[in-house]
Design an enzyme around this catalytic site. Structure first.
Site, PDB file in Angstrom:
ATOM      1  N   HIS A   7      73.974  51.675  16.885  1.00 32.50           N
ATOM      2  CA  HIS A   7      73.274  50.803  17.842  1.00 32.50           C
ATOM      3  C   HIS A   7      71.757  51.010  17.732  1.00 32.50           C
ATOM      4  O   HIS A   7      70.989  50.044  17.700  1.00 32.50           O
ATOM      5  CB  HIS A   7      73.768  51.099  19.263  1.00 32.50           C
ATOM      6  CG  HIS A   7      73.047  50.343  20.326  1.00 32.50           C
ATOM      7  ND1 HIS A   7      73.513  49.150  20.843  1.00 32.50           N
ATOM      8  CD2 HIS A   7      71.882  50.603  20.975  1.00 32.50           C
ATOM      9  CE1 HIS A   7      72.657  48.717  21.764  1.00 32.50           C
ATOM     10  NE2 HIS A   7      71.655  49.582  21.870  1.00 32.50           N
ATOM     11  N   GLU A   8      71.326  52.281  17.644  1.00 30.96           N
ATOM     12  CA  GLU A   8      69.881  52.554  17.525  1.00 30.96           C
ATOM     13  C   GLU A   8      69.328  51.992  16.219  1.00 30.96           C
ATOM     14  O   GLU A   8      68.215  51.458  16.176  1.00 30.96           O
ATOM     15  CB  GLU A   8      69.601  54.055  17.635  1.00 30.96           C
ATOM     16  CG  GLU A   8      69.898  54.651  19.021  1.00 30.96           C
ATOM     17  CD  GLU A   8      69.159  53.943  20.160  1.00 30.96           C
ATOM     18  OE1 GLU A   8      68.019  53.495  19.961  1.00 30.96           O
ATOM     19  OE2 GLU A   8      69.743  53.814  21.245  1.00 30.96           O
TER      20      GLU A   8
ATOM     21  N   HIS B 134      68.489  48.477  16.578  1.00 36.78           N
ATOM     22  CA  HIS B 134      67.177  48.208  17.182  1.00 36.78           C
ATOM     23  C   HIS B 134      66.073  48.257  16.115  1.00 36.78           C
ATOM     24  O   HIS B 134      65.101  47.502  16.182  1.00 36.78           O
ATOM     25  CB  HIS B 134      66.855  49.239  18.267  1.00 36.78           C
ATOM     26  CG  HIS B 134      67.520  48.957  19.590  1.00 36.78           C
ATOM     27  ND1 HIS B 134      67.423  47.746  20.231  1.00 36.78           N
ATOM     28  CD2 HIS B 134      68.287  49.748  20.400  1.00 36.78           C
ATOM     29  CE1 HIS B 134      68.100  47.796  21.383  1.00 36.78           C
ATOM     30  NE2 HIS B 134      68.644  48.997  21.502  1.00 36.78           N
TER      31      HIS B 134
ATOM     32  N   GLU C  62      69.476  43.981  23.213  1.00 38.30           N
ATOM     33  CA  GLU C  62      70.679  44.801  23.371  1.00 38.30           C
ATOM     34  C   GLU C  62      71.884  44.158  22.678  1.00 38.30           C
ATOM     35  O   GLU C  62      72.656  44.831  22.008  1.00 38.30           O
ATOM     36  CB  GLU C  62      70.987  45.038  24.856  1.00 38.30           C
ATOM     37  CG  GLU C  62      70.095  46.074  25.502  1.00 38.30           C
ATOM     38  CD  GLU C  62      70.070  47.389  24.741  1.00 38.30           C
ATOM     39  OE1 GLU C  62      71.141  47.930  24.419  1.00 38.30           O
ATOM     40  OE2 GLU C  62      68.977  47.863  24.428  1.00 38.30           O
TER      41      GLU C  62
ATOM     42  N   ASP D 223      73.884  45.734  19.556  1.00 36.06           N
ATOM     43  CA  ASP D 223      75.341  45.933  19.625  1.00 36.06           C
ATOM     44  C   ASP D 223      76.038  45.267  18.446  1.00 36.06           C
ATOM     45  O   ASP D 223      76.979  45.815  17.875  1.00 36.06           O
ATOM     46  CB  ASP D 223      75.907  45.367  20.945  1.00 36.06           C
ATOM     47  CG  ASP D 223      75.766  46.342  22.107  1.00 36.06           C
ATOM     48  OD1 ASP D 223      75.627  47.560  21.860  1.00 36.06           O
ATOM     49  OD2 ASP D 223      75.794  45.892  23.267  1.00 36.06           O
TER      50      ASP D 223
HETATM   51 ZN   LIG Z   1      69.918  49.530  22.916  1.00 34.11          ZN
END
Ligand SMILES: [Zn+2]
Length: 263
Positions: free
Chosen positions: A124-125, A128, A180, A184
């Site tokens: 997930h990071e 980003h 987000e 995801d």
């Molecule tokens: Zn996040």
């Protein structure tokens, strides 16, 4: 006006939103500025927080992230990820700063039950970073000119404030819902591509919600930036159903052994 607008409309119809946002981000901050700024912010983070001394745990987490990073290069080539475990057994959090620097707290390693859960958080990071969310968010908050100046200069005060914000300890606008969602989606894709059971994302959310009841302070930063909202959970359940993901590796024993020194 109509003529000038046409190429943009045309480009939008050809690209998905991610690509457009990446291009817009690219137009605002160059990759070079992002990396220079990331290096300066990383130095600040490592001053404010204490990197974990146990090099075996550091190496283990890097080894878990390596194949995830490999998959992410398809979506954003050229990033050199640098993963650091921060020594803070109470803090359950992880965060990405511009340029591919990713931090995870030892408290999160303690809260996870298997490698798939850790991999899910890290994927997930990385999502980003692929979406350039931190860089774009900082650009929106501080302005391009200031970021360019900070990337070249030595304004420790401002950089320190930014680093604290990115770690969730200071005032910083949170990632948008779109950011987000995008993180995801990337995270799910990389996790599945690495052969992990993507349901680990849901088991980790459930554990965080339980922990939040007894240790709200330790979860505050993570919940502020990555709320496990019913919307997020439903979306991940949909992704799992759509992918027909019925299994995959969890690596519980390996994980427990590798992180035993923290428990
Ligand atoms: Zn996040």
């Amino acid at each position: 006006m109509r003529i000038a607008a046409f190429p943009l409309v045309f480009a939008l119809s050809l690209s998905d939103c991610t690509a457009v946002r990446q291009q817009l981000g690219l137009a605002l901050i160059s990759e070079e500025t992002e990396l220079d700024l990331g290096r300066k912010l990383a130095a600040q983070v490592e001053k404010q927080e204490k990197p974990l001394a146990d090099q075996r745990v550091q190496a283990y987490v890097r080894q878990v992230v390596a194949p995830i990073a490999q998959h992410s290069l398809q979506d954003r080539p050229g990033v050199e990820y640098k993963i650091t475990v921060i020594d803070d057994p109470k803090q359950v959090n992880a965060f990405a700063i511009p340029g591919g620097f990713i931090y995870v707290y030892s408290g999160l390693l303690k809260a996870a039950q298997n490698e798939a859960e850790l991999a899910g958080v890290m994927a997930h990071e990385l999502g980003h970073v692929v979406g350039r969310h931190s860089a774009n968010q900082l650009a929106a908050q501080y302005g391009i000119e200031m970021l360019a100046q900070l990337a070249l200069g030595e304004d420790a005060g401002k950089l320190g404030e930014m680093a604290a914000g990115l770690a969730g300890a200071g005032a910083l606008a949170r990632f948008s819902r779109d950011d987000e969602r995008e993180a995801d989606e990337y995270g799910f894709k990389y996790l599945a591509a690495c052969g992990y059971d993507p349901r680990a994302l849901l088991t980790f959310f459930t554990r965080l919600e339980q922990l939040e009841k007894t240790r709200p302070n330790d979860l505050e930063r993570l919940f502020a930036s990555h709320p496990p909202t019913p919307e997020r959970i439903a979306r991940i359940e949909q992704m799992i159903a759509k992918a027909g993901a019925t299994g995959g590796k969890l690596e519980q024993d390996k994980f427990k052994k590798a992180t035993a020194s923290l428990r």
